[in-house]
Design an enzyme around this catalytic site. Structure first.
Site, mmCIF file in Angstrom:
data_model
loop_
_atom_site.group_PDB
_atom_site.id
_atom_site.type_symbol
_atom_site.label_atom_id
_atom_site.label_comp_id
_atom_site.label_asym_id
_atom_site.label_seq_id
_atom_site.Cartn_x
_atom_site.Cartn_y
_atom_site.Cartn_z
ATOM 1 N N GLU A 146 0.810 -1.223 0.000
ATOM 2 C CA GLU A 146 0.000 0.000 0.000
ATOM 3 C C GLU A 146 0.845 1.275 0.000
ATOM 4 O O GLU A 146 0.830 2.064 0.953
ATOM 5 C CB GLU A 146 -0.955 0.012 1.204
ATOM 6 N N GLU A 307 -6.597 -7.684 -0.857
ATOM 7 C CA GLU A 307 -7.182 -7.671 0.482
ATOM 8 C C GLU A 307 -8.678 -7.396 0.345
ATOM 9 O O GLU A 307 -9.080 -6.278 0.036
ATOM 10 C CB GLU A 307 -6.528 -6.603 1.370
#
Length: 683
Positions: A146, A307
């Site tokens: 991320e 995710e």
């Protein structure tokens, strides 16, 4: 490459005793999972002291899972440098705009320009790649984790200042060019040499907007460079069959995903429809759809979800528990918009650390419960049919231009309270989402010729080159929508002084913005005129309960015609929305941020005039509140009916469509349920 991984999970074996791993692998196999992601936060476990690489534990986990038919994606651990490294080299810690170093104890506590840190990363990634290059169960790599999540305004240390100066010198060649393009004559900000330029740290008063924009550009380029440092090593060492990806975050804008994707085999996304810990209802179905379509728009191809929410989210506080059916529904939503693989976060709720309350498929006890059973049913239902539409995407006729540059510039100077680039993207998207019209998000460099309607929100920075591209698109029959604050500045973030607003878009739009009113928290009534596209033919305006907010451009029509007018303030009666015939197409301008009702009416006009139809075929009827998404190839089309509500929703489909997944008896979709139909397309 054929994708054999329809469903997977993020796994952290280092959090649990080794004797538990076999049980986990058995339960994953029983669930139908085919891939795990591991190791992205495991640097210390892999290098407990400098130069002492310990991969046996990880290889044991990889091999154990492999024997249960589960492959592994390895994450490089550059988001979590260990304490021994920070203690030895505190200069690798990031420094904020306030000049304060951030400490060890969270994640992303790193300066991505620091050469000492980069050397450690090179050694780690090289060691990982060498160790696992021939492991038959390792299939791919995720770079870092991320990008930008914890690094929004970091780092502004001396190392980053040095890198920034190198970047500026490459761009501007000499300091005179920089002074000109930054407008440093203001407030005596001129530089005599690049060595005098610093990152835009906190000042006593104000900041240079051009410098701030260039800093965001530099920051994005630095992250891409930081990622390439790692991906290049993997490509050099590992088999070409090993893919490389990164888990992006929707409309996060710290790094340009368009640029980052050039070094990836495909992009991945992290999706939490439950709203993190803000409450279950804070992310609407339209916002979820926009995020997913935005991710697909990065490359125009399918993606992975790396995710996917599997239970309650939260750190110090928690979000709401997903209602029965929502976990499978959210996963199918990801698939409907273009995901070929869904990897759930996480396998088991962690008992330690910051994310103790970011729950997984298994609760803290490790005993399967509702989430496990719901996901098992989902996989049994969807996995057999996903191969059918693998690689397919919708053939949208509407595009929304998503530009990192515009978002950055509007963030530097929002112009008025609550004007936000991504909120405006979402607002225009929702109007089309509600009409069940498929939308592509595209970069400003995209070929627009395949689209009938293109929406260009907040086109604040406008170069002559892009203005010409938009003109050519409309001349050839395209329909385009520009919004408030278009054409205000050039690409240097300097105000246009050559022409009245909207600058180099004036001829295309057939208007001048003669004045404007930053509404801030105020609203203003807007009325749509009778008749097609505002050509009222002398009829009186029809009053509707619509309004604009945040901003109001007062338009002088230079060939354009009004679609809507203001009904408040000293400019009551003046045009708020206009349309201009240009070549074979039409160019629209919206001088305010429309309310939801006004936006819906405008979207009806734009899509009707551009001959854009709903994405569903003739004979399909879906009740309001039921999301419809489409994936298609030249031979087949798949319809996903997604019920995000707690009420049964009616749907009607022609008899020639086949139900291939989900539950639907032809007349209704159950609360938080889904149904997938397949349609054969005629030649």
């Amino acid at each position: 490459m054929k994708n054999n991984f329809k469903f997977g999970v993020d796994y952290y074996p280092e959090h649990w005793p080794e004797e538990r791993w076999e049980i986990d692998a058995f339960l994953m196999e029983e669930l139908g999972l085919k891939v795990v992601r591991m190791a992205e936060f495991s640097w210390h476990k892999m290098e407990p002291s400098e130069g002492s690489y310990q991969f046996d534990w990880l290889e044991k986990a990889v091999n154990l899972l492999g024997k249960h038919g589960i492959s592994t994606v390895l994450g490089t651990p550059s988001a979590a440098p260990p304490a021994w490294m920070v203690r030895k080299h505190p200069e690798i810690l990031p420094e904020g705009p306030d000049g304060i170093k951030r400490g060890f104890g969270g994640r992303h506590h790193d300066c991505q320009s620091n050469e000492i840190y980069r050397d450690y990363i090179k050694k780690m990634v090289t060691q990982m790649a060498q160790r696992f290059k021939n492991n038959p169960y390792v299939v791919g790599w995720q770079i870092d984790n991320e990008f930008g999540n914890s690094h929004y305004d970091l780092c502004m240390c001396d190392s980053c200042a040095k890198s920034f100066r190198v970047w500026l010198k490459k761009k501007y060649e000499n300091v005179d060019n920089l002074n000109r393009d930054w407008g440093t004559c203001f407030w005596s900000q001129e530089y005599n040499d690049f060595s005098e330029v610093e990152p835009p740290r906190k000042t006593a008063c104000g900041a240079n907007s051009s410098q701030l924009l260039d800093w965001k550009r530099f920051h994005s380029d630095l992250i891409c460079e930081f990622s390439a440092l790692q991906s290049n090593i993997i490509r050099e060492i590992c088999p070409k069959e090993h893919f490389i990806t990164h888990n992006c975050m929707g409309f996060s804008d710290v790094v340009s995903y368009y640029d980052l994707s050039k070094q990836l085999d495909f992009v991945s996304h992290d999706l939490y429809p439950g709203g993190y810990w803000r409450g279950i209802d804070t992310i609407t179905p339209a916002e979820i759809g926009a995020e997913l379509d935005g991710i697909r728009g990065i490359t125009g191809k399918p993606y992975w979800i790396m995710e996917q929410q599997s239970s309650i989210t939260g750190w110090e506080t928690m979000g709401r528990a997903p209602k029965p059916g929502q976990i499978p529904l959210w996963a199918v939503d990801s698939i409907a918009h273009g995901a070929d693989t869904v990897v759930f976060f996480r396998w088991r709720s962690c008992s330690v650390g910051t994310e103790q309350y970011w729950h997984g498929i298994l609760p803290h006890s490790g005993i399967p419960s509702r989430a496990y059973e719901e996901i098992k049913g989902l996989i049994e239902d969807m996995a057999p049919v996903m191969e059918e539409f693998e690689g397919s995407v919708p053939k949208s006729k509407v595009a929304i231009v998503r530009s990192y540059e515009q978002g950055w510039a509007m963030e530097v100077q929002p112009n008025a309270a609550k004007v936000d680039y991504y909120s405006q993207l979402n607002a225009y998207y929702k109007a089309l989402f509600d009409k069940k019209i498929s939308v592509d998000f595209v970069p400003e460099t995209a070929d627009l010729s395949r689209y009938k309607l293109v929406i260009v929100p907040l086109w604040y920075l406008s170069s002559d080159e892009t203005a010409k591209r938009y003109e050519d698109y409309v001349k050839n029959g395209g329909h385009i929508v520009f919004t408030m604050r278009a054409g205000v500045k050039d690409e240097r973030n300097i105000c246009n002084t050559e022409d009245p607003l909207p600058g180099n878009l004036s001829e295309l739009l057939g208007i001048n913005v003669v004045e404007y009113d930053p509404l801030n928290a105020n609203k203003i009534k807007v009325e749509i005129l009778n008749g097609t596209c505002g050509k009222s033919g002398g009829e009186e305006a029809k009053a509707v309960e619509n309004f604009g907010s945040k901003w109001a451009d007062v338009l002088s029509l230079k060939g354009a015609e009004p679609i809507a007018v203001y009904k408040d303030e000293w400019y009551s009666g003046e045009a708020a929305v206009s349309v201009n015939d240009f070549g074979k197409g039409k160019a629209y301008y919206v001088g305010t941020e429309p309310s939801e009702g006004l936006m819906a009416e405008l979207a009806e006009i734009w899509t009707r005039e551009a001959s854009v139809n709903t994405s569903v075929s003739c004979g399909i009827k879906a009740e309001k509140g039921l999301e419809v998404a489409v994936r298609e190839t030249d031979k087949k089309r798949w319809y996903f009916f997604l019920n995000h509500t707690g009420e049964t929703k009616a749907v009607t489909v022609p008899p020639e469509l086949d139900l291939i997944a989900g539950a639907c008896d032809g007349i209704e979709v159950m609360p938080y349920g889904y149904a997938v139909f397949e349609e054969e397309l005629s030649d």
